[in-house]
Design a protein around this motif. Sequence first.
Motif, PDB file in Angstrom:
ATOM      1  N   PRO A  39      -8.058  48.423 -16.609  1.00 44.75           N
ATOM      2  CA  PRO A  39      -7.202  48.544 -15.422  1.00 44.75           C
ATOM      3  C   PRO A  39      -6.361  47.300 -15.166  1.00 44.75           C
ATOM      4  O   PRO A  39      -6.850  46.177 -15.222  1.00 44.75           O
ATOM      5  CB  PRO A  39      -8.206  48.776 -14.285  1.00 44.75           C
ATOM      6  CG  PRO A  39      -9.496  48.238 -14.777  1.00 44.75           C
ATOM      7  CD  PRO A  39      -9.490  48.455 -16.251  1.00 44.75           C
ATOM      8  N   LYS A  40      -5.098  47.523 -14.881  1.00 43.25           N
ATOM      9  CA  LYS A  40      -4.169  46.461 -14.501  1.00 43.25           C
ATOM     10  C   LYS A  40      -3.682  46.657 -13.069  1.00 43.25           C
ATOM     11  O   LYS A  40      -2.814  45.907 -12.604  1.00 43.25           O
ATOM     12  CB  LYS A  40      -2.968  46.447 -15.451  1.00 43.25           C
ATOM     13  CG  LYS A  40      -3.336  46.312 -16.921  1.00 43.25           C
ATOM     14  CD  LYS A  40      -4.030  45.002 -17.216  1.00 43.25           C
ATOM     15  CE  LYS A  40      -4.362  44.887 -18.710  1.00 43.25           C
ATOM     16  NZ  LYS A  40      -5.087  43.644 -19.019  1.00 43.25           N
ATOM     17  N   THR A  41      -4.213  47.676 -12.392  1.00 46.14           N
ATOM     18  CA  THR A  41      -3.819  47.987 -11.020  1.00 46.14           C
ATOM     19  C   THR A  41      -5.054  47.947 -10.126  1.00 46.14           C
ATOM     20  O   THR A  41      -6.190  48.102 -10.590  1.00 46.14           O
ATOM     21  CB  THR A  41      -3.172  49.376 -10.931  1.00 46.14           C
ATOM     22  OG1 THR A  41      -4.149  50.375 -11.252  1.00 46.14           O
ATOM     23  CG2 THR A  41      -2.002  49.488 -11.911  1.00 46.14           C
ATOM     24  N   TRP A  42      -4.814  47.764  -8.833  1.00 45.81           N
ATOM     25  CA  TRP A  42      -5.929  47.724  -7.889  1.00 45.81           C
ATOM     26  C   TRP A  42      -6.624  49.078  -7.794  1.00 45.81           C
ATOM     27  O   TRP A  42      -7.851  49.141  -7.662  1.00 45.81           O
ATOM     28  CB  TRP A  42      -5.422  47.289  -6.512  1.00 45.81           C
ATOM     29  CG  TRP A  42      -5.241  45.808  -6.389  1.00 45.81           C
ATOM     30  CD1 TRP A  42      -4.072  45.121  -6.355  1.00 45.81           C
ATOM     31  CD2 TRP A  42      -6.287  44.836  -6.295  1.00 45.81           C
ATOM     32  NE1 TRP A  42      -4.310  43.764  -6.242  1.00 45.81           N
ATOM     33  CE2 TRP A  42      -5.660  43.565  -6.194  1.00 45.81           C
ATOM     34  CE3 TRP A  42      -7.677  44.910  -6.272  1.00 45.81           C
ATOM     35  CZ2 TRP A  42      -6.385  42.392  -6.079  1.00 45.81           C
ATOM     36  CZ3 TRP A  42      -8.406  43.730  -6.164  1.00 45.81           C
ATOM     37  CH2 TRP A  42      -7.772  42.497  -6.069  1.00 45.81           C
ATOM     38  N   GLY A 259      -9.453  57.525 -19.683  1.00 44.76           N
ATOM     39  CA  GLY A 259      -8.129  58.128 -19.712  1.00 44.76           C
ATOM     40  C   GLY A 259      -7.381  57.962 -18.399  1.00 44.76           C
ATOM     41  O   GLY A 259      -6.173  57.695 -18.383  1.00 44.76           O
ATOM     42  N   GLY A 260      -8.094  58.090 -17.277  1.00 46.79           N
ATOM     43  CA  GLY A 260      -7.449  57.917 -15.977  1.00 46.79           C
ATOM     44  C   GLY A 260      -6.971  56.497 -15.742  1.00 46.79           C
ATOM     45  O   GLY A 260      -5.869  56.276 -15.212  1.00 46.79           O
ATOM     46  N   LEU A 261      -7.774  55.500 -16.155  1.00 46.89           N
ATOM     47  CA  LEU A 261      -7.378  54.104 -15.964  1.00 46.89           C
ATOM     48  C   LEU A 261      -6.160  53.749 -16.814  1.00 46.89           C
ATOM     49  O   LEU A 261      -5.276  53.008 -16.370  1.00 46.89           O
ATOM     50  CB  LEU A 261      -8.555  53.185 -16.307  1.00 46.89           C
ATOM     51  CG  LEU A 261      -9.785  53.298 -15.409  1.00 46.89           C
ATOM     52  CD1 LEU A 261     -10.863  52.333 -15.853  1.00 46.89           C
ATOM     53  CD2 LEU A 261      -9.425  53.051 -13.954  1.00 46.89           C
ATOM     54  N   VAL A 262      -6.124  54.263 -18.041  1.00 50.80           N
ATOM     55  CA  VAL A 262      -4.958  54.007 -18.895  1.00 50.80           C
ATOM     56  C   VAL A 262      -3.704  54.636 -18.287  1.00 50.80           C
ATOM     57  O   VAL A 262      -2.622  54.045 -18.283  1.00 50.80           O
ATOM     58  CB  VAL A 262      -5.211  54.545 -20.317  1.00 50.80           C
ATOM     59  CG1 VAL A 262      -3.943  54.449 -21.163  1.00 50.80           C
ATOM     60  CG2 VAL A 262      -6.341  53.779 -20.988  1.00 50.80           C
ATOM     61  N   GLY A 263      -3.864  55.846 -17.729  1.00 47.36           N
ATOM     62  CA  GLY A 263      -2.721  56.507 -17.113  1.00 47.36           C
ATOM     63  C   GLY A 263      -2.214  55.771 -15.883  1.00 47.36           C
ATOM     64  O   GLY A 263      -0.999  55.673 -15.660  1.00 47.36           O
ATOM     65  N   LEU A 264      -3.131  55.222 -15.077  1.00 45.92           N
ATOM     66  CA  LEU A 264      -2.722  54.485 -13.874  1.00 45.92           C
ATOM     67  C   LEU A 264      -1.920  53.236 -14.211  1.00 45.92           C
ATOM     68  O   LEU A 264      -1.064  52.808 -13.428  1.00 45.92           O
ATOM     69  CB  LEU A 264      -3.949  54.113 -13.047  1.00 45.92           C
ATOM     70  CG  LEU A 264      -4.645  55.253 -12.305  1.00 45.92           C
ATOM     71  CD1 LEU A 264      -5.913  54.760 -11.629  1.00 45.92           C
ATOM     72  CD2 LEU A 264      -3.706  55.882 -11.286  1.00 45.92           C
ATOM     73  N   ASN A 265      -2.188  52.640 -15.379  1.00 41.59           N
ATOM     74  CA  ASN A 265      -1.442  51.437 -15.776  1.00 41.59           C
ATOM     75  C   ASN A 265       0.042  51.720 -15.970  1.00 41.59           C
ATOM     76  O   ASN A 265       0.877  50.819 -15.816  1.00 41.59           O
ATOM     77  CB  ASN A 265      -2.032  50.856 -17.069  1.00 41.59           C
ATOM     78  CG  ASN A 265      -3.407  50.251 -16.855  1.00 41.59           C
ATOM     79  OD1 ASN A 265      -3.770  49.886 -15.733  1.00 41.59           O
ATOM     80  ND2 ASN A 265      -4.182  50.159 -17.918  1.00 41.59           N
TER      81      ASN A 265
END
Length: 272
Positions: A39-42, A259-265
């Motif tokens: 994750p790169k987002t909060w 997969g969700g964390l990669v998409g949020l980036n």
Amino acid sequence: MLRDITIGQYFPGGSVIHRMDPRMKLVLTFAFIVTLFLPKTWLGLAAAAVFLMVIILLTRLPFRLILRSVKPIIPIIIFTSVINIFYISEKVNWEWDWWIFHITDKGLSTAAFIVIRIVCLIIGSSLLTYTTSPTALTDGLERILRPLKVVRLNVHELAMMMTIALRFIPTLIEETDKIMMAQKARGADLDSGGLFKRIRAMIPILIPLFVSAFRRAYELAMAMECRCYKGGKGRTRMKILRLAGADWLALLVVMLLIGGLVGLNYVLPRAI
């Protein structure tokens, strides 16, 4: 402080996490460690933290015990926070200058982000030993490392050594605490003076600790030899490891999380 180090300890229980296959727990622990660096987002970091909180609730372990695993790394957390706060000069909205200190909102945000990541990393790693017995951990490691037999690596003995080393960490910590208390009772000053004085004061602790460690290793070797331990050749197991539906469900959930964390980036603005 030494009594707060809980790495390597096992706490028996009947939770769904305790009953999971040790092979799957090893794989998922490694996957979660990798996940924490995605994750790169909060929002992504919050999702990983919430996932870890759900796992903690499923283990049914006391929350105070979980916090004890974080106490030994408080100096690392403080050092990391200071480095990020004072050495990141990039700003987003505001900055503050006083004498040689330069603090920006970007530095504070990055420090908080990394601290949460480190805390989740330590807690997630500790849950593996908290919920897995040394015997099950040895069997799981051996089964995972089985492909290395192709290169003539003795997988059973490697897994046994890794598990014994992990299991002896709390034992050596307890022994160190006893030696320090005994030295203090004899008038040893371990808490005052400069750095070099404290290092010299540790010598009366290290010598008996090494003697005790070698004695315990010798006693363990003798006990294994008396029980006719000859390594992994021809050994059978009382419990056969089998993957259950809960194991595959946990794997699916972790894969969806990754997969969700990669998409949020790619969707949300980066926090660091």
